[in-house]
Design a protein around this motif. Structure first.
Motif, PDB file in Angstrom:
ATOM      1  N   ARG A  56      13.288   6.457   7.614  1.00 61.21           N
ATOM      2  CA  ARG A  56      12.539   6.577   6.361  1.00 61.21           C
ATOM      3  C   ARG A  56      12.022   5.193   6.039  1.00 61.21           C
ATOM      4  O   ARG A  56      12.796   4.261   5.802  1.00 61.21           O
ATOM      5  CB  ARG A  56      13.431   7.104   5.244  1.00 61.21           C
ATOM      6  N   ALA A  57      10.692   5.039   6.098  1.00 67.02           N
ATOM      7  CA  ALA A  57      10.065   3.725   5.939  1.00 67.02           C
ATOM      8  C   ALA A  57      10.648   2.775   6.982  1.00 67.02           C
ATOM      9  O   ALA A  57      10.554   3.060   8.182  1.00 67.02           O
ATOM     10  CB  ALA A  57      10.239   3.200   4.517  1.00 67.02           C
ATOM     11  N   LYS A  58      11.311   1.695   6.558  1.00 70.17           N
ATOM     12  CA  LYS A  58      11.873   0.732   7.510  1.00 70.17           C
ATOM     13  C   LYS A  58      13.382   0.871   7.635  1.00 70.17           C
ATOM     14  O   LYS A  58      14.055  -0.023   8.138  1.00 70.17           O
ATOM     15  CB  LYS A  58      11.514  -0.692   7.075  1.00 70.17           C
ATOM     16  N   LEU A 145      10.491   5.573  -2.657  1.00 72.00           N
ATOM     17  CA  LEU A 145       9.572   5.322  -1.560  1.00 72.00           C
ATOM     18  C   LEU A 145       8.398   6.292  -1.580  1.00 72.00           C
ATOM     19  O   LEU A 145       8.545   7.467  -1.911  1.00 72.00           O
ATOM     20  CB  LEU A 145      10.309   5.432  -0.221  1.00 72.00           C
ATOM     21  N   GLY A 146       7.232   5.792  -1.187  1.00 70.58           N
ATOM     22  CA  GLY A 146       6.037   6.612  -1.160  1.00 70.58           C
ATOM     23  C   GLY A 146       5.934   7.450   0.100  1.00 70.58           C
ATOM     24  O   GLY A 146       6.895   7.609   0.857  1.00 70.58           O
ATOM     25  N   VAL A 147       4.753   7.948   0.363  1.00 68.66           N
ATOM     26  CA  VAL A 147       4.502   8.818   1.505  1.00 68.66           C
ATOM     27  C   VAL A 147       4.593   8.037   2.809  1.00 68.66           C
ATOM     28  O   VAL A 147       4.300   6.837   2.855  1.00 68.66           O
ATOM     29  CB  VAL A 147       3.117   9.487   1.378  1.00 68.66           C
ATOM     30  N   ASP A 157      -7.564  11.661  -0.036  1.00 67.17           N
ATOM     31  CA  ASP A 157      -7.236  12.180  -1.372  1.00 67.17           C
ATOM     32  C   ASP A 157      -6.018  11.470  -1.941  1.00 67.17           C
ATOM     33  O   ASP A 157      -5.988  11.107  -3.126  1.00 67.17           O
ATOM     34  CB  ASP A 157      -6.964  13.682  -1.299  1.00 67.17           C
ATOM     35  N   LEU A 158      -4.979  11.301  -1.112  1.00 69.51           N
ATOM     36  CA  LEU A 158      -3.762  10.654  -1.595  1.00 69.51           C
ATOM     37  C   LEU A 158      -4.024   9.200  -1.948  1.00 69.51           C
ATOM     38  O   LEU A 158      -3.539   8.706  -2.973  1.00 69.51           O
ATOM     39  CB  LEU A 158      -2.666  10.757  -0.536  1.00 69.51           C
ATOM     40  N   ILE A 159      -4.770   8.493  -1.101  1.00 70.46           N
ATOM     41  CA  ILE A 159      -5.080   7.092  -1.391  1.00 70.46           C
ATOM     42  C   ILE A 159      -5.871   6.970  -2.681  1.00 70.46           C
ATOM     43  O   ILE A 159      -5.601   6.098  -3.518  1.00 70.46           O
ATOM     44  CB  ILE A 159      -5.831   6.455  -0.205  1.00 70.46           C
ATOM     45  N   ALA A 160      -6.833   7.841  -2.880  1.00 70.67           N
ATOM     46  CA  ALA A 160      -7.631   7.792  -4.105  1.00 70.67           C
ATOM     47  C   ALA A 160      -6.758   8.021  -5.336  1.00 70.67           C
ATOM     48  O   ALA A 160      -6.884   7.313  -6.349  1.00 70.67           O
ATOM     49  CB  ALA A 160      -8.738   8.838  -4.040  1.00 70.67           C
ATOM     50  N   LEU A 179       3.950   3.455  -3.069  1.00 71.41           N
ATOM     51  CA  LEU A 179       2.722   4.216  -2.822  1.00 71.41           C
ATOM     52  C   LEU A 179       2.695   4.734  -1.383  1.00 71.41           C
ATOM     53  O   LEU A 179       2.540   5.927  -1.144  1.00 71.41           O
ATOM     54  CB  LEU A 179       1.493   3.347  -3.106  1.00 71.41           C
ATOM     55  N   ILE A 180       2.808   3.832  -0.439  1.00 72.91           N
ATOM     56  CA  ILE A 180       2.872   4.183   0.983  1.00 72.91           C
ATOM     57  C   ILE A 180       4.077   3.455   1.560  1.00 72.91           C
ATOM     58  O   ILE A 180       4.168   2.235   1.473  1.00 72.91           O
ATOM     59  CB  ILE A 180       1.588   3.783   1.728  1.00 72.91           C
ATOM     60  N   ALA A 181       5.006   4.190   2.141  1.00 75.63           N
ATOM     61  CA  ALA A 181       6.271   3.607   2.578  1.00 75.63           C
ATOM     62  C   ALA A 181       6.170   3.058   3.994  1.00 75.63           C
ATOM     63  O   ALA A 181       5.643   3.719   4.885  1.00 75.63           O
ATOM     64  CB  ALA A 181       7.391   4.656   2.517  1.00 75.63           C
ATOM     65  N   GLY A 182       6.687   1.851   4.195  1.00 75.29           N
ATOM     66  CA  GLY A 182       6.851   1.326   5.538  1.00 75.29           C
ATOM     67  C   GLY A 182       5.748   0.426   6.029  1.00 75.29           C
ATOM     68  O   GLY A 182       5.879  -0.174   7.097  1.00 75.29           O
ATOM     69  N   LEU A 183       4.651   0.301   5.294  1.00 78.34           N
ATOM     70  CA  LEU A 183       3.584  -0.596   5.741  1.00 78.34           C
ATOM     71  C   LEU A 183       3.979  -2.037   5.467  1.00 78.34           C
ATOM     72  O   LEU A 183       4.484  -2.359   4.390  1.00 78.34           O
ATOM     73  CB  LEU A 183       2.271  -0.281   5.022  1.00 78.34           C
ATOM     74  N   GLY A 184       3.743  -2.899   6.439  1.00 83.29           N
ATOM     75  CA  GLY A 184       4.019  -4.324   6.292  1.00 83.29           C
ATOM     76  C   GLY A 184       2.773  -5.146   6.545  1.00 83.29           C
ATOM     77  O   GLY A 184       1.682  -4.607   6.793  1.00 83.29           O
ATOM     78  N   ASN A 185       2.930  -6.438   6.508  1.00 80.98           N
ATOM     79  CA  ASN A 185       1.802  -7.357   6.551  1.00 80.98           C
ATOM     80  C   ASN A 185       0.942  -7.207   7.807  1.00 80.98           C
ATOM     81  O   ASN A 185      -0.288  -7.190   7.745  1.00 80.98           O
ATOM     82  CB  ASN A 185       2.329  -8.792   6.453  1.00 80.98           C
TER      83      ASN A 185
END
Length: 293
Positions: A56-58, A145-147, A157-160, A179-185
């Motif tokens: 789940r995410a990281k 945590l987000g999606v 649609d979700l991003i908007a 908002l969005i889970a797991g995204l990093g730099n």
């Protein structure tokens, strides 16, 4: 810190040795990592069978046939080593040395079937905690945590809807784990380049006045899903001291379009721009100011 593709690669490497297997013995060689180990850590895991190994995410999430779920985070330098029948598998063309110092081998799981799984963490920023398996949705580390960015749930649609009215930068919004889970730099930089969007653009501009998705929002959702899928397929990026459970180096870093490529030519066809680095909220952002608008 390892990002979602690296954690997913670790999950896939551990799953064959853990799923369906019992913890025969559990050894914590120190009282803590980033946090103290839970009370009766060994007793609560030994004898339990692993029902599934999820992500789940990281976070890595080990679901057992008991009341506890094992929640693990790799921190800055944490990694796993899988040894079976006296051998450590290390296929592939690229390899990095694994830390073999006993002082950094902090946790050892001996699994049914003969696998020994060792958690090594020189900096000790990782952690392992036990959570109530029946109430995981209420676990503080997981509940907000987000999606996940790996499936069709992540859409224009979700991003908007998530970014509507936000004056913050697009880069900052994408790093918001609620908002969005797991995204990093790393992968935010790469996805924004693929979508040809500036990291400095206001996040709210990806929604129409009525709250619907703009073409930019749809393009960004597709770019995020694609860059994460490509990175997982390549085994992650394995920057510095992170590696896969078999010791193999991730390949995706060899295809970075902008990350860590300051002053190099932009790889967008027919673009004459040069990759620049700026600092946003204390983090380096790499982008092309010519084709990312």
């Amino acid at each position: 810190m390892p990002e979602l593709p690296e954690v997913e690669t670790v999950r896939r490497g551990l799953a064959p040795a853990m799923e369906g297997r019992r913890f025969l013995s559990v050894e914590a060689r120190r009282p803590d990592l980033r946090f103290p180990f839970p009370e009766r850590f060994r007793e609560r895991l030994e004898g339990r069978r692993v029902v599934s190994l999820d992500r789940r995410a990281k976070y890595l999430l080990v679901r057992t046939d008991g009341p506890d779920a094992l929640l693990m985070h790799l921190g800055m330098s944490g990694s796993f080593r899988v040894d079976q029948r006296g051998e450590t598998a290390s296929p592939g063309a690229f390899h990095i040395p694994r830390s073999k110092a006993a002082a950094h081998d902090h946790v050892v799981f001996d699994m049914e079937g003969g696998a020994r799984i060792t958690y090594n963490d020189p900096r000790r920023f990782g952690f392992m905690i036990l959570a109530d398996a029946a109430r995981l949705e209420e676990q503080p580390l997981l509940k907000n945590l987000g999606v996940e960015p790996t499936g069709n749930a992540l859409s224009g649609d979700l991003i908007a809807a998530a970014f509507r009215g936000k004056a913050t930068s697009l880069k900052a919004a994408l790093l918001d784990q609620t908002l969005i889970a797991g995204l990093g730099n790393i992968y935010v930089c790469e996805a924004l380049w693929r979508a040809h969007l500036s990291p400095r653009r206001q996040a709210g501009t990806l929604a129409t006045a009525a709250g619907g998705p703009t073409a930019r929002a749809t393009r960004l959702a597709e770019a995020i899903r694609a860059v994460i899928a490509d990175a997982i397929a390549a085994g992650g990026s394995t920057l510095r001291d992170h590696a896969q459970p078999n010791g193999e180096l991730g390949y995706f870093q060899h295809t970075f379009a902008v990350y860590d490529r300051e002053h190099e030519p932009c790889r967008t066809p027919n673009c004459r721009g040069t990759v620049q680095r700026i600092v946003q909220n204390g983090r380096s952002t790499f982008f092309c100011p010519v084709c990312q608008r």
